[in-house]
Each structure stands twice: as structure tokens, then as C-alpha cells.
Design a protein around this motif. Structure first.
Motif, PDB file in Angstrom:
ATOM      1  N   PRO A 114       5.546   6.029  -8.193  1.00 36.22           N
ATOM      2  CA  PRO A 114       4.397   6.708  -8.794  1.00 36.22           C
ATOM      3  C   PRO A 114       4.441   8.230  -8.616  1.00 36.22           C
ATOM      4  O   PRO A 114       3.995   8.965  -9.497  1.00 36.22           O
ATOM      5  CB  PRO A 114       3.198   6.099  -8.049  1.00 36.22           C
ATOM      6  N   TYR A 115       4.998   8.701  -7.513  1.00 38.08           N
ATOM      7  CA  TYR A 115       5.119  10.155  -7.321  1.00 38.08           C
ATOM      8  C   TYR A 115       6.006  10.759  -8.411  1.00 38.08           C
ATOM      9  O   TYR A 115       5.687  11.806  -8.982  1.00 38.08           O
ATOM     10  CB  TYR A 115       5.706  10.441  -5.930  1.00 38.08           C
ATOM     11  N   VAL A 116       7.106  10.085  -8.711  1.00 39.30           N
ATOM     12  CA  VAL A 116       8.016  10.587  -9.747  1.00 39.30           C
ATOM     13  C   VAL A 116       7.331  10.507 -11.115  1.00 39.30           C
ATOM     14  O   VAL A 116       7.379  11.451 -11.914  1.00 39.30           O
ATOM     15  CB  VAL A 116       9.338   9.792  -9.749  1.00 39.30           C
ATOM     16  N   GLN A 117       6.674   9.380 -11.371  1.00 38.16           N
ATOM     17  CA  GLN A 117       5.967   9.228 -12.644  1.00 38.16           C
ATOM     18  C   GLN A 117       4.893  10.304 -12.784  1.00 38.16           C
ATOM     19  O   GLN A 117       4.677  10.862 -13.859  1.00 38.16           O
ATOM     20  CB  GLN A 117       5.313   7.838 -12.730  1.00 38.16           C
ATOM     21  N   TYR A 118       4.222  10.597 -11.670  1.00 38.73           N
ATOM     22  CA  TYR A 118       3.171  11.596 -11.682  1.00 38.73           C
ATOM     23  C   TYR A 118       3.740  12.977 -12.015  1.00 38.73           C
ATOM     24  O   TYR A 118       3.137  13.757 -12.754  1.00 38.73           O
ATOM     25  CB  TYR A 118       2.476  11.618 -10.316  1.00 38.73           C
ATOM     26  N   SER A 119       4.921  13.258 -11.491  1.00 33.52           N
ATOM     27  CA  SER A 119       5.569  14.542 -11.782  1.00 33.52           C
ATOM     28  C   SER A 119       5.880  14.639 -13.275  1.00 33.52           C
ATOM     29  O   SER A 119       5.724  15.699 -13.883  1.00 33.52           O
ATOM     30  CB  SER A 119       6.871  14.675 -10.985  1.00 33.52           C
ATOM     31  N   TYR A 120       6.319  13.528 -13.839  1.00 31.33           N
ATOM     32  CA  TYR A 120       6.614  13.517 -15.278  1.00 31.33           C
ATOM     33  C   TYR A 120       5.333  13.770 -16.084  1.00 31.33           C
ATOM     34  O   TYR A 120       5.300  14.601 -16.999  1.00 31.33           O
ATOM     35  CB  TYR A 120       7.248  12.183 -15.676  1.00 31.33           C
ATOM     36  N   ALA A 121       4.265  13.058 -15.710  1.00 32.05           N
ATOM     37  CA  ALA A 121       2.999  13.211 -16.428  1.00 32.05           C
ATOM     38  C   ALA A 121       2.497  14.654 -16.303  1.00 32.05           C
ATOM     39  O   ALA A 121       1.940  15.217 -17.247  1.00 32.05           O
ATOM     40  CB  ALA A 121       1.961  12.233 -15.873  1.00 32.05           C
ATOM     41  N   ASP A 168       0.822  -1.219   0.000  1.00 28.94           N
ATOM     42  CA  ASP A 168       0.000   0.000   0.000  1.00 28.94           C
ATOM     43  C   ASP A 168       0.853   1.264   0.000  1.00 28.94           C
ATOM     44  O   ASP A 168       0.539   2.228  -0.675  1.00 28.94           O
ATOM     45  CB  ASP A 168      -0.916   0.026   1.227  1.00 28.94           C
ATOM     46  N   GLU A 169       1.936   1.212   0.775  1.00 27.75           N
ATOM     47  CA  GLU A 169       2.797   2.395   0.844  1.00 27.75           C
ATOM     48  C   GLU A 169       3.587   2.614  -0.437  1.00 27.75           C
ATOM     49  O   GLU A 169       3.787   3.740  -0.879  1.00 27.75           O
ATOM     50  CB  GLU A 169       3.781   2.248   2.004  1.00 27.75           C
ATOM     51  N   ILE A 170       4.027   1.498  -1.017  1.00 33.08           N
ATOM     52  CA  ILE A 170       4.881   1.574  -2.195  1.00 33.08           C
ATOM     53  C   ILE A 170       4.148   2.174  -3.390  1.00 33.08           C
ATOM     54  O   ILE A 170       4.708   2.905  -4.190  1.00 33.08           O
ATOM     55  CB  ILE A 170       5.354   0.154  -2.578  1.00 33.08           C
ATOM     56  N   VAL A 171       2.859   1.833  -3.528  1.00 35.86           N
ATOM     57  CA  VAL A 171       2.128   2.210  -4.738  1.00 35.86           C
ATOM     58  C   VAL A 171       1.427   3.566  -4.601  1.00 35.86           C
ATOM     59  O   VAL A 171       0.758   4.024  -5.501  1.00 35.86           O
ATOM     60  CB  VAL A 171       1.138   1.080  -5.147  1.00 35.86           C
ATOM     61  N   ARG A 172       1.592   4.228  -3.475  1.00 32.96           N
ATOM     62  CA  ARG A 172       0.939   5.537  -3.319  1.00 32.96           C
ATOM     63  C   ARG A 172       1.489   6.575  -4.291  1.00 32.96           C
ATOM     64  O   ARG A 172       2.658   6.559  -4.623  1.00 32.96           O
ATOM     65  CB  ARG A 172       1.124   6.038  -1.881  1.00 32.96           C
ATOM     66  N   PHE A 173       0.629   7.492  -4.704  1.00 33.02           N
ATOM     67  CA  PHE A 173       1.051   8.540  -5.642  1.00 33.02           C
ATOM     68  C   PHE A 173       1.731   9.702  -4.918  1.00 33.02           C
ATOM     69  O   PHE A 173       2.233  10.604  -5.545  1.00 33.02           O
ATOM     70  CB  PHE A 173      -0.158   9.086  -6.433  1.00 33.02           C
ATOM     71  N   GLU A 174       1.687   9.701  -3.590  1.00 31.16           N
ATOM     72  CA  GLU A 174       2.348  10.764  -2.828  1.00 31.16           C
ATOM     73  C   GLU A 174       3.465  10.125  -2.006  1.00 31.16           C
ATOM     74  O   GLU A 174       3.462   8.932  -1.768  1.00 31.16           O
ATOM     75  CB  GLU A 174       1.376  11.463  -1.858  1.00 31.16           C
ATOM     76  N   GLY A 175       4.387  10.959  -1.547  1.00 27.51           N
ATOM     77  CA  GLY A 175       5.489  10.429  -0.735  1.00 27.51           C
ATOM     78  C   GLY A 175       6.668  10.067  -1.611  1.00 27.51           C
ATOM     79  O   GLY A 175       6.702  10.396  -2.792  1.00 27.51           O
TER      80      GLY A 175
END
Ligand code: ARG
Length: 562
Positions: free
Chosen positions: A448-455, A437-444
Motif C-alpha cells: 500500500p505504501y508503494v501504491q500510495y506513492s503512485y496515487a 495489520d502490518e502488511i496492510v499499513r499505508f506506511e512502512g
């Protein structure tokens, strides 16, 4: 060439009698507080060589460099402080990134030499463990870093497809196995048979002896046993292949332990001829007392060969075949002594390339505080972990962006990317516990946080819909300046990660870059239609290029939208 390099070159010219470029580079500091400047050169080391007070030296240097087109230079006590001229420095760095694209950050540590990477190497007829996942993703990242450093990486999957356990497995299969069940679910069934063998062998210890005999016959090339072994191997490999496809990792060779079966006798002979072997309780060993290591066990009293014997044959074969500059073994820390022995024996044999053998160890992964083990059948299947991560990613996409095209594909890249990123973000030698659960979060601090920044960067560029190849960069704000400085450090970061075989250096870098980008995004009106719009977009584009490249080094995809 970035401004730091320019500064180093300038310093080297006036200090050429006292310090080399490398020495200068190694002492240059990046002040924590930007008001102290962007680079600082302390004069303490020079003070010793020149027998002069450091603050006087700093004064002299500052005077002779004076300020120039890229920086203001001044002496502050024993330091030469450099304050880069933002518009000039930024324009240079962004131009450089646009020109170099995915070559940005390259270095020439490798000089086109071969780097062997022994990685993944799961054991046939056993499930691939989290430890093998670590070896796979760390090895893959090192291979990517190697390409970026002008090495030619050669990824070898040294399958654990040989050893006494195959004696046990074959005995178990002959007693209790069913071919149809094996075909349906090969690894699960083979593990069941193996576990069952150990349970029964407690009551019937004669089974152990039977298994030893079977393995010896296998080593001698018994046709029927060989075809069983081959079949177990193929079925297992099919399962592993599914995981490699999910991870998007490929190999240049699958030559496992069995491949070296007929290449061990010559090595043992060579050891004998060089007078390195001794008999000990019927077994053949190489004494390693002088290295403070336990003796290397080359051959058991019953004639069976061992793990280190196969690794000796493999190392020699690889050296002859690939003439490597470096041979990296990405294997858990619990095998440290094994690799010390391997190096020591090759050294005793007189091979100077033994020093190019490098064990790159890593820590254990536990789940909910428990060690994972296959012997007792209590296993976490890697494929299940990855699939669960994909599910979690899909749930978040459904919640945040339900209309996204290619949802399944993006969920795959995000879920798998999350697991890979989490594995790589901690120094590899550390052990860690994981909670999906912690690993796949979009924050923190997650993938996914890095991928989200790219998107997010890609979305800004889409919305602007403007060509940003030419620009006059006049941004002065601290938010963009912090990004620029980070971008300029990409090359030295890659070099460090390569020298230390430490992908976490890249993971930490790209997390910080993403954090700086998100601060910029939150505080600056990027799309405002003023004359600095092209400059801001250029910064966004440069950032996106580097985030994507850093993720690619780690083996993580960067979806355009998520
Ligand atoms: N198959 C081994 C294991 O799972 C790892 C092999 C590592 N590579 C090597 N050349 N010994 O423990």
C-alpha cells in the motif's frame, strides 16, 4: 541506451584487447556516496592482465576517454570515476521512458523461447494453503518477468488431483458423506471427511487397506469411482477459481497429476528398457547413489504409481509439447530432494534438457509462529486471509479518503496487493511469519505504501493538468538526481530478478523508488509555476510509469486514487 551502457561501450572500445563488455559491466560499481561520482570502474583486474599498476591504468583510461557530452571522467587512485552530467543524463533517461512506456526495462534474455512455469498446483479436496499462495504469486511474477525478458511464459497449474489420498476420501465419502453438504461447502466438507477418516482409521486400521484397494480400482478406471473423483475435482476447482480471481492470476493449462495417469506406463517401460530400474522389496526404484540421492520410487509393491512417476511423465510430455528452453517449478523448499531426483532420473534417461529443469524453492509461511497444516484440520483459509486484508484496506480508505469513488474496488486492489507484495518483498527462500495489520499499513515497507506513492504522483499530474511531452531538463537538485539514477537502473534490476528467479529484487527496487519519490515530494515544490515546472512534472510522470510497471510485474494493481 543509458549512460552506464554508453560508458561501458566507451570503455570496451579502448579495452577491447583486455576485457569484454560483460567483464567490464561486472566490475563497475555505483559508489554509495554520490560525491564520489555516479559510476566507478576499478582497475585492479586490468592490472593483473596488463602487469601495470592500477593507478597508472586508471590515469590512462581517464585521459583517453576525457570528459564528454554525458560525463566528467577522472582518475582517483586505482578508480576511473564518472560523474554524469545531470541535465544531459536526465533528459536522456526520461525521453527513453516516455518513448518506451510499458516496454521500458525490457531485455532479450529469452529470445522468444518458451518458459514453462509449474505454479500454484494446489491439491484437490484440500484448502489452498499459504504455501500455494506463495507458489501462485511467485510463479505469476516470474511469468511477468519472463514476458519482459522476451520469453514466452506458459503457466501450468499442475493440480494435485491424483494419489492414494483419493482412495481414503472416496471410502470416507461412501461411509459418511452427503452429496448436498459437499455441494454447499465442498472443500470444508471434503476436508472434514478426510480428517474423520484418519481419526477412525486409528481404531480401524483395515480402512487403510480398503482405501488402497479403492485407489487401485480408480487407477484402473472404475467408472463409478471415476465419476466421484471428477465431481470432487470440479467442486474444489470452483473454490480455487474464486481465489485466482481475487489474485487476478490465470493459467494456460490445468493439466494436473491425473492427466498423466495413462502416460506413465510408457515412461516405466522406457526406464526398464534403458536398464535403469531395480526391484527393491517388491517396489520398482531407480538407484541414484551416484548423485548422492535416495532412490526414486517409481512403483509401489501393490502397483500404485507415485508422485515422481507422474512428474517424469509430465516433464516428458511438456518437453514434447512445448519444446521449452526452461521449465521452472515454483514449489516449496521441502520438495528439494524430489526435484533433484526428477532431474537426476531424466539425466540418466539421456535427456540433455534435464539441465533446463529448474526448481525455484521458497520458504514456509507461519502465522503467529505456527506452521499451517491441513491434516489436523487446523487451517488458515487463504480466502479468509484475503478478505480480511480487503476489510483492513477499506477501513483505512474510510479514515483517509471517505469520498473516494469505487471504494470497494480500490480496497480490493490494496488489500490483495498488500498480501502479494508482502509475500514477494522477502527473498523467496526465507520463511516468514505474517501479521495482517502490518502488511496492510499505508506506511512502512508495504505494498500500500508503494501504491500510495503512485496515487500521489497521479494526483500531482492531475493538479498540474499540463502536457509534459516536451521539456528541457535542467534540474540540478539531489532529490531528482537520485530518482533519475534509480530509474536508469530499472532494466538491469529486471535482468537480475529474471536470472535469479527472484521477484523480491523488483519489490525492493520499487520500494526504494517510492521512498526517493516521497523525499522529492516532501522537499521540492513540484507545482511551483516557474520555468522548471515541465521538467519536474516530466520526472513525476516518468516515475509513475516505472512504479506502475514494477507493481504490474509483481502482479499488483496501481489504483489512480486511494
Ligand atoms: N501439489 C503439490 C503440493 O501441493 C505441488 C506440485 C508441484 N508441482 C510438481 N510438478 N510436482 O505439494
Amino acid at each position: 541506451m543509458n549512460n552506464k551502457d554508453t560508458f561501458i561501450t566507451d570503455l570496451a572500445v579502448i579495452l577491447k584487447e583486455h576485457l569484454t563488455e560483460e567483464q567490464i559491466e561486472s566490475v563497475i560499481e555505483i559508489p554509495k556516496d554520490s560525491s564520489m561520482g555516479d559510476l566507478a570502474f576499478p582497475a585492479f583486474q586490468l592490472a593483473k592482465v596488463m602487469r601495470k599498476a592500477p593507478h597508472l591504468i586508471a590515469n590512462d583510461i581517464a585521459a583517453s576517454l576525457s570528459s564528454n557530452h554525458y560525463a566528467q571522467i577522472e582518475a582517483v587512485g586505482p578508480y576511473v570515476n564518472v560523474k554524469l552530467i545531470r541535465s544531459e543524463a536526465s533528459t536522456q533517461i526520461i525521453k527513453h521512458i516516455f518513448e518506451a512506456q510499458n516496454h521500458y526495462g525490457e531485455n532479450n534474455l529469452g529470445q522468444d523461447g518458451n518458459m514453462i512455469i509449474d505454479m500454484s498446483s494446489p491439491n484437490i479436496a484440500k484448502p489452498m494453503s499459504m504455501g500455494h499462495l506463495r507458489s501462485t504469486v511467485i510463479g505469476n511474477a516470474i511469468a511477468n518477468l519472463a514476458s519482459k525478458s522476451h520469453y514466452n511464459p506458459i503457466k501450468i497449474n499442475y493440480l494435485g488431483d491424483w494419489g492414494t489420498q483419493f482412495g481414503k476420501l472416496i471410502v470416507a465419502y461412501q461411509l459418511w458423506g452427503d452429496p448436498k453438504v459437499v455441494e454447499q461447502n465442498p472443500v470444508t466438507e471434503l476436508v472434514r471427511l478426510y480428517v474423520h477418516f484418519h481419526e477412525v482409521a486409528i481404531e480401524q486400521p483395515e480402512l487403510e487397506e480398503q482405501a488402497r484397494q479403492v485407489f487401485l480400482r480408480l487407477e484402473q478406471g472404475d467408472e463409478e469411482l471415476l465419476s466421484l473423483w471428477k465431481w470432487f475435482r470440479e467442486e474444489s476447482l470452483k473454490e480455487f477459481q474464486r481465489i485466482y480471481e481475487l489474485l487476478d492470476v490465470s493459467f494456460d493449462s490445468y493439466n494436473g497429476e491425473a492427466f498423466f495417469n495413462d502416460k506413465m506406463d510408457p515412461v516405466i517401460e522406457e526406464l526398464n528398457e534403458k536398464g535403469l530400474t531395480e526391484e527393491s522389496e517388491g517396489a520398482t526404484i531407480v538407484d541414484l547413489d551416484e548423485y548422492d540421492l535416495p532412490p526414486a520410487l517409481i512403483k509401489k509393491s501393490d502397483g500404485a504409481t507415485l508422485y515422481v512417476t507422474r512428474d517424469l511423465a509430465a516433464a516428458k510430455y511438456r518437453y514434447e509439447k512445448y519444446d521449452f528452453d526452461k521449465a521452472i517449478y515454483v514449489v516449496g523448499n521441502e520438495q528439494r530432494v524430489h526435484f533433484q531426483q526428477l532431474k537426476a532420473v531424466l539425466g540418466k534417461m539421456g535427456y540433455d534438457w534435464a539441465q533446463d529443469i529448474i526448481h525455484v524453492p521458497f520458504g514456509l509461511i507461519t502465522k503467529d509462529g505456527k506452521k499451517l497444516s491441513t491434516r489436523k484440520g487446523d487451517v488458515v483459509l487463504l480466502e479468509d486471509v484475503l478478505n480480511e486484508a480487503i476489510e483492513l484496506a477499506l477501513e483505512q480508505i474510510e479514515a483517509k479518503n471517505p469520498d473516494l469513488k469505487d471504494k470497494e474496488q480500490v480496497a480490493r486492489q490494496v488489500g490483495v496487493g498488500a498480501v502479494i507484495f508482502h509475500d514477494l518483498k522477502n527473498e523467496r527462500i526465507n520463511s516468514f511469519d505474517f501479521n495482517l495489520d502490518e502488511i496492510v499499513r499505508f506506511e512502512g515497507e508495504t505494498g500500500p505504501y508503494v501504491q500510495y506513492s503512485y496515487a500521489r504522483a497521479m494526483r500531482v499530474l492531475r493538479l498540474a493538468d499540463m502536457d509534459v511531452t516536451s521539456f528541457d531538463y535542467q534540474l540540478q537538485d539531489d532529490y531528482s538526481w537520485e530518482i533519475i539514477k534509480k530509474l536508469s537502473q530499472y532494466g538491469s534490476t529486471i535482468e537480475r530478478a529474471m536470472r535469479e528467479y527472484e521477484p523480491s529484487v523488483i519489490a525492493k527496487y520499487v520500494l526504494q523508488l517510492s521512498q526517493l519519490f516521497n523525499k522529492f515530494y516532501a522537499n521540492v515544490r513540484i507545482l511551483e509555476k516557474d520555468d522548471q515546472l515541465p521538467a519536474r512534472l516530466a520526472l513525476v510522470k516518468a516515475t509513475s510509469i516505472v512504479i506502475k510497471d514494477a507493481l504490474a510485474l509483481l502482479g499488483v494493481h496501481a489504483p489512480h486514487e486511494m
